[in-house]
Structures are given as C-alpha cells and as structure tokens.
Design a protein around this motif. Structure first.
Motif, PDB file in Angstrom:
ATOM      1  N   LYS A   1       0.828  -1.196   0.000  1.00  0.00           N
ATOM      2  CA  LYS A   1       0.000   0.000   0.000  1.00  0.00           C
ATOM      3  C   LYS A   1       0.874   1.262   0.000  1.00  0.00           C
ATOM      4  CE  LYS A   1      -2.661   0.940   3.579  1.00  0.00           C
ATOM      5  NZ  LYS A   1      -3.794   0.953   4.524  1.00  0.00           N
ATOM      6  N   VAL A   2       1.947   1.225   0.756  1.00  0.00           N
ATOM      7  CA  VAL A   2       2.866   2.366   0.787  1.00  0.00           C
ATOM      8  C   VAL A   2       3.657   2.466  -0.519  1.00  0.00           C
ATOM      9  CG1 VAL A   2       4.938   3.302   1.893  1.00  0.00           C
ATOM     10  CG2 VAL A   2       3.065   2.420   3.299  1.00  0.00           C
ATOM     11  N   VAL A   3       4.138   1.313  -1.009  1.00  0.00           N
ATOM     12  CA  VAL A   3       4.939   1.315  -2.244  1.00  0.00           C
ATOM     13  C   VAL A   3       4.115   1.815  -3.430  1.00  0.00           C
ATOM     14  CG1 VAL A   3       6.122  -0.165  -3.925  1.00  0.00           C
ATOM     15  CG2 VAL A   3       6.520  -0.494  -1.481  1.00  0.00           C
ATOM     16  N   TYR A   4       2.928   1.246  -3.614  1.00  0.00           N
ATOM     17  CA  TYR A   4       2.091   1.655  -4.737  1.00  0.00           C
ATOM     18  C   TYR A   4       1.605   3.093  -4.568  1.00  0.00           C
ATOM     19  CZ  TYR A   4       1.907  -3.332  -5.934  1.00  0.00           C
ATOM     20  OH  TYR A   4       2.226  -4.628  -6.276  1.00  0.00           O
ATOM     21  N   GLY A   5       1.349   3.496  -3.326  1.00  0.00           N
ATOM     22  CA  GLY A   5       0.931   4.858  -3.076  1.00  0.00           C
ATOM     23  C   GLY A   5       2.011   5.857  -3.441  1.00  0.00           C
ATOM     24  N   ASP A   6       3.257   5.526  -3.143  1.00  0.00           N
ATOM     25  CA  ASP A   6       4.373   6.395  -3.520  1.00  0.00           C
ATOM     26  C   ASP A   6       4.523   6.474  -5.033  1.00  0.00           C
ATOM     27  OD1 ASP A   6       5.252   7.417  -1.119  1.00  0.00           O
ATOM     28  OD2 ASP A   6       6.624   5.773  -0.705  1.00  0.00           O
ATOM     29  N   LEU A   7       4.278   5.368  -5.715  1.00  0.00           N
ATOM     30  CA  LEU A   7       4.368   5.369  -7.180  1.00  0.00           C
ATOM     31  C   LEU A   7       3.292   6.263  -7.805  1.00  0.00           C
ATOM     32  CD1 LEU A   7       5.045   1.587  -7.950  1.00  0.00           C
ATOM     33  CD2 LEU A   7       6.643   3.478  -8.237  1.00  0.00           C
ATOM     34  N   LEU A   8       2.112   6.234  -7.217  1.00  0.00           N
ATOM     35  CA  LEU A   8       1.008   7.016  -7.760  1.00  0.00           C
ATOM     36  C   LEU A   8       1.123   8.495  -7.435  1.00  0.00           C
ATOM     37  CD1 LEU A   8      -2.034   4.689  -6.957  1.00  0.00           C
ATOM     38  CD2 LEU A   8      -1.069   5.161  -9.207  1.00  0.00           C
ATOM     39  N   GLY A   9       1.656   8.802  -6.286  1.00  0.00           N
ATOM     40  CA  GLY A   9       1.668  10.184  -5.839  1.00  0.00           C
ATOM     41  C   GLY A   9       0.465  10.478  -4.964  1.00  0.00           C
ATOM     42  N   GLU A  10       0.537  11.525  -4.194  1.00  0.00           N
ATOM     43  CA  GLU A  10      -0.482  11.818  -3.181  1.00  0.00           C
ATOM     44  C   GLU A  10      -1.877  11.988  -3.772  1.00  0.00           C
ATOM     45  OE1 GLU A  10      -0.752  14.665   0.739  1.00  0.00           O
ATOM     46  OE2 GLU A  10      -0.029  15.554  -1.126  1.00  0.00           O
ATOM     47  N   GLU A  11      -1.990  12.771  -4.838  1.00  0.00           N
ATOM     48  CA  GLU A  11      -3.307  13.060  -5.404  1.00  0.00           C
ATOM     49  C   GLU A  11      -3.925  11.828  -6.054  1.00  0.00           C
ATOM     50  OE1 GLU A  11      -2.955  16.365  -8.015  1.00  0.00           O
ATOM     51  OE2 GLU A  11      -2.332  17.758  -6.443  1.00  0.00           O
ATOM     52  N   ASN A  12      -3.147  11.126  -6.868  1.00  0.00           N
ATOM     53  CA  ASN A  12      -3.669   9.923  -7.540  1.00  0.00           C
ATOM     54  C   ASN A  12      -3.953   8.808  -6.541  1.00  0.00           C
ATOM     55  OD1 ASN A  12      -3.750  10.883 -10.173  1.00  0.00           O
ATOM     56  ND2 ASN A  12      -1.584  10.463 -10.506  1.00  0.00           N
ATOM     57  N   ALA A  13      -3.162   8.738  -5.473  1.00  0.00           N
ATOM     58  CA  ALA A  13      -3.406   7.722  -4.446  1.00  0.00           C
ATOM     59  C   ALA A  13      -4.757   7.941  -3.784  1.00  0.00           C
ATOM     60  CB  ALA A  13      -2.295   7.752  -3.402  1.00  0.00           C
ATOM     61  N   TYR A  14      -5.147   9.198  -3.640  1.00  0.00           N
ATOM     62  CA  TYR A  14      -6.459   9.482  -3.065  1.00  0.00           C
ATOM     63  C   TYR A  14      -7.572   9.205  -4.082  1.00  0.00           C
ATOM     64  CZ  TYR A  14     -10.524  11.938  -1.305  1.00  0.00           C
ATOM     65  OH  TYR A  14     -11.796  12.227  -0.892  1.00  0.00           O
ATOM     66  N   LEU A  15      -7.405   9.700  -5.303  1.00  0.00           N
ATOM     67  CA  LEU A  15      -8.434   9.528  -6.330  1.00  0.00           C
ATOM     68  C   LEU A  15      -8.687   8.061  -6.641  1.00  0.00           C
ATOM     69  CD1 LEU A  15      -7.434  12.375  -8.833  1.00  0.00           C
ATOM     70  CD2 LEU A  15      -9.509  12.281  -7.424  1.00  0.00           C
ATOM     71  N   TRP A  16      -7.632   7.272  -6.641  1.00  0.00           N
ATOM     72  CA  TRP A  16      -7.728   5.860  -7.011  1.00  0.00           C
ATOM     73  C   TRP A  16      -7.463   4.948  -5.820  1.00  0.00           C
ATOM     74  CZ3 TRP A  16      -9.739   4.766 -11.596  1.00  0.00           C
ATOM     75  CH2 TRP A  16      -9.747   5.786 -12.564  1.00  0.00           C
ATOM     76  N   ARG A  17      -7.911   5.378  -4.638  1.00  0.00           N
ATOM     77  CA  ARG A  17      -7.600   4.617  -3.422  1.00  0.00           C
ATOM     78  C   ARG A  17      -8.206   3.224  -3.426  1.00  0.00           C
ATOM     79  NH1 ARG A  17     -11.037   8.673  -2.523  1.00  0.00           N
ATOM     80  NH2 ARG A  17     -12.925   8.449  -1.245  1.00  0.00           N
ATOM     81  N   THR A  18      -9.403   3.063  -4.002  1.00  0.00           N
ATOM     82  CA  THR A  18      -9.979   1.716  -4.061  1.00  0.00           C
ATOM     83  C   THR A  18      -9.113   0.795  -4.918  1.00  0.00           C
ATOM     84  OG1 THR A  18     -12.219   2.595  -3.801  1.00  0.00           O
ATOM     85  CG2 THR A  18     -12.016   0.353  -4.667  1.00  0.00           C
ATOM     86  N   SER A  19      -8.657   1.283  -6.053  1.00  0.00           N
ATOM     87  CA  SER A  19      -7.755   0.496  -6.898  1.00  0.00           C
ATOM     88  C   SER A  19      -6.437   0.227  -6.187  1.00  0.00           C
ATOM     89  CB  SER A  19      -7.485   1.240  -8.209  1.00  0.00           C
ATOM     90  OG  SER A  19      -8.693   1.427  -8.929  1.00  0.00           O
ATOM     91  N   LEU A  20      -5.992   1.182  -5.396  1.00  0.00           N
ATOM     92  CA  LEU A  20      -4.773   0.995  -4.599  1.00  0.00           C
ATOM     93  C   LEU A  20      -4.955  -0.129  -3.593  1.00  0.00           C
ATOM     94  CD1 LEU A  20      -1.971   1.958  -3.591  1.00  0.00           C
ATOM     95  CD2 LEU A  20      -3.161   3.627  -2.162  1.00  0.00           C
TER      96      LEU A  20
END
Length: 357
Positions: free
Chosen positions: A140-159
């Motif tokens: 969750k942390v690794v993929y979240g860092d790859l996406l970036g803060e904004e995209n991690a929030y927008l696509w949190r379900t996919s994350l």
C-alpha cells in the motif's frame, strides 16, 4: 476553471493508459532519519505517543505480528465449522446440511473429531496472516508512492485492490502446504489423525506436488477474497465515519473506534464469502481426491455444486473477518502504532477542483 481542472485530472488518470502517467506532487517531508514520509490514502507520520513511525521497518513487522494473531487464532477457533463445511462440500449426500454434518461427525468421531485439522490450520493461517497483513501495508505504501499523493487518493480503491492482491499472492504460497494437509485430514476418514501422520504420507504418495497442487485454485479463492476483504473494509470504515458515526473519528475513544472496525469487518466478510465460495469448493474437493485437476473437479461439481455450504461459509467468514480486523486493530492500539484516520482529499487537489479559495 472547474471543467478544466477535471480535464487535467482525467488526463492524469494513471489507469487510462497501459503505462502510468504520474502527476507532479509536492516534495515529501523528510523524517529525522532522512526517510521519505508521504501522507497517502492511509498514511501518516509518527505522532506524539506512537511507538514507531508509519512505514518504518518496525511498523511493518508489528503489522505482520498482528496478522499472525488475527488469522491464526480465528481460523483455529472455527475449525469445527470449517470441518463440517469441507465435508459438506466433498460429500453432500452424506452430510446434507450443517446440523446433520455436526451430528454425523460427532456420532462417528466423537466430540474430539470436530477438532481434526487444528494444527495445520493454526500453522498455515498464521503464516498466511503474516504475509497478508504485513505485505498489504508494504504494498500500500509502495504503490501509493508510485502514484503520488493526489492519484493515491483519487484511485484509493484500486490501490487497496492492487496492494491486497499482491500480498495474497505470496500469502497463499505460505498457506498452501498446510491447507492441503488440513483438507486431507478433515475430508478423508482414516487417512491420518494428525499433522505428523499426514505430511509424510502425502509426500510418499505424490511428492512435493501434493502440497502445492491446490495452489492455483487457492489463488482463485483467496485473491478475490482478500481484495474484497481489504477494499470493502477500507471503504466501509470511511463511509461509517462519514455517514453513521455521529462524531469525527478523532473524538471517538479507542473502544468506539474498535466497534467501527468490527462492524466494517463483518460487512466485508459477507461479501468475501460470496465472492470466494465457488473456488473454495473446488479446493476442498481437489485436496481430497488424488490425481484430479481443478477443471475436472469444477465439471464434476457443476453450477449448483460449487455453492454447496455457502450459508456455513458466510457465517464462518463473516465472523472470522470481523474478528480478524478487530484483533489486528487491537494489536495496533496495544503497541501504540500509528492508526491513520480515513483518507481525506489533499489540499493540492482541492485547489485544482476549486474547492478552496
């Protein structure tokens, strides 16, 4: 500005093309040890009173320990129900229903017979819990860092879906040998009474393959189950605090927060049981019958056969999932680990959407 901002966000959608297109976000803060810390979908840096920093090695190790306790103890506690469920799946003519399954088992094996398979259950699901919860937090942390803060929030379900699927892939490799032994003990009367008898016998008959022939069906059962378990739980917690709990999470006591955790866990568990049940039926029959393949078992069971034992599984998995999340969150409370609140929209995204001045 509003439509333009939405257009920019749509173009920045990381799932709109085969390759990720990451948006530029603010530079992450530097921790005292020089490590990167970013407030992602469920991330937060260590606060006063926490025993460790979110995303640190100690944090991930404690998450893995919480997974061992949550999965190992709960699955072992429901071994009698699991035994009856497995027997109902592989021999529906004999056991017919949950009540009859308990009655026949007690009549043939005594009350002690209901505990058959407890050892491989405890060992196997403890190892699975270590990987499932520990690696979920890592991914969750690794993929979240790859996406970036904004995209991690927008696509949190996919994350959540991607992180849980990745974690379960490795968790099932750890679980498969003990799951195979458990099913063989529970569903083949007279084959073996305990783990010490079962493992050498299985190895002598089919070699190492005996312990991993059910791995692919196990992935088919557990990966959808875990994806539903984590994503549904995360989003349910978010909605409960938003619509059901009358005060903000920060104002709730630890006990009140754990009640929300339990309720969200049970809701997630019901959906988990339904999604993963057909593959669970295939795994049970496959591990009972030597030389069978997943395709042969699926053809034999048919569309109706794969749903045998669903009620027992809903009861078992609903309760299991709720207890697992409760125990896991309790471990975080006991060890004073960071427990970030439900995700909120980043300020930079609010500005892009024109939600702030």
């Amino acid at each position: 500005m509003y439509p333009t901002a939405l257009t920019q966000l749509a173009r920045g959608n990381p799932f709109s093309a085969p390759l990720f297109s990451l948006q530029k976000v603010e530079e992450p803060q530097q921790s005292l040890h020089g490590q990167r810390t970013r407030r992602l979908a469920a991330a937060a840096t260590a606060e006063e009173g926490d025993s460790c920093e979110f995303g640190s090695q100690k944090y991930f190790l404690l998450c893995g320990f919480g997974g061992i306790l949550s999965c190992g103890t709960t699955h072992t506690a429901v071994v009698p129900l699991d035994l009856v469920k497995c027997r109902l799946q592989v021999d529906p003519d004999k056991y017919k229903s949950i009540a009859r399954g308990f009655s026949v088992t007690i009549r043939e094996d005594g009350v002690r017979g209901l505990a058959k398979g407890w050892a491989p259950t405890f060992i196997g699901y403890s190892m699975q819990g270590l990987c499932k919860f520990g690696l979920y937090e890592v991914f969750k942390v690794v993929y979240g860092d790859l996406l970036g803060e904004e995209n991690a929030y927008l696509w949190r379900t996919s994350l959540y879906l991607a992180a849980s699927a990745s974690a379960e892939f490795f968790a099932d490799i750890a679980l498969a040998p003990m799951e195979a032994a458990k099913v063989r003990i529970q569903t083949k009367p007279g084959y073996a009474n305990n783990l010490r008898q079962c493992v050498p016998k299985m190895f002598a008959e089919e070699g190492v393959w005996a312990f991993y022939k059910g791995l692919v069906p196990l992935w088919m059962r557990q990966i959808p189950y875990t994806m539903m378990k984590f994503s549904c739980f995360e989003r349910t917690v978010e909605m409960l605090y938003k619509y059901a709990v009358p005060k903000p999470r920060s104002e709730c006591s630890k006990s009140e927060q754990l009640v929300v955790t339990f309720v969200a866990g049970y809701i997630a568990g019901v959906f988990c049981a339904i999604v993963s049940h057909p593959a669970d039926s295939v795994v049970s029959v496959l591990n009972k019958e030597s030389g069978s393949t997943a395709g042969q078992v699926l053809k034999k069971l048919g569309p109706k056969g794969v749903w045998k034992g669903l009620v027992a599984r809903i009861i078992m998995i609903g309760t299991l999932t709720a207890l697992q999340w409760f125990i896991y969150d309790s471990v975080k409370v006991y060890f004073r680990m960071p427990r970030p609140p439900p995700p909120e929209m980043p300020e930079s995204l609010k500005k892009k959407l024109g939600l702030t001045e």
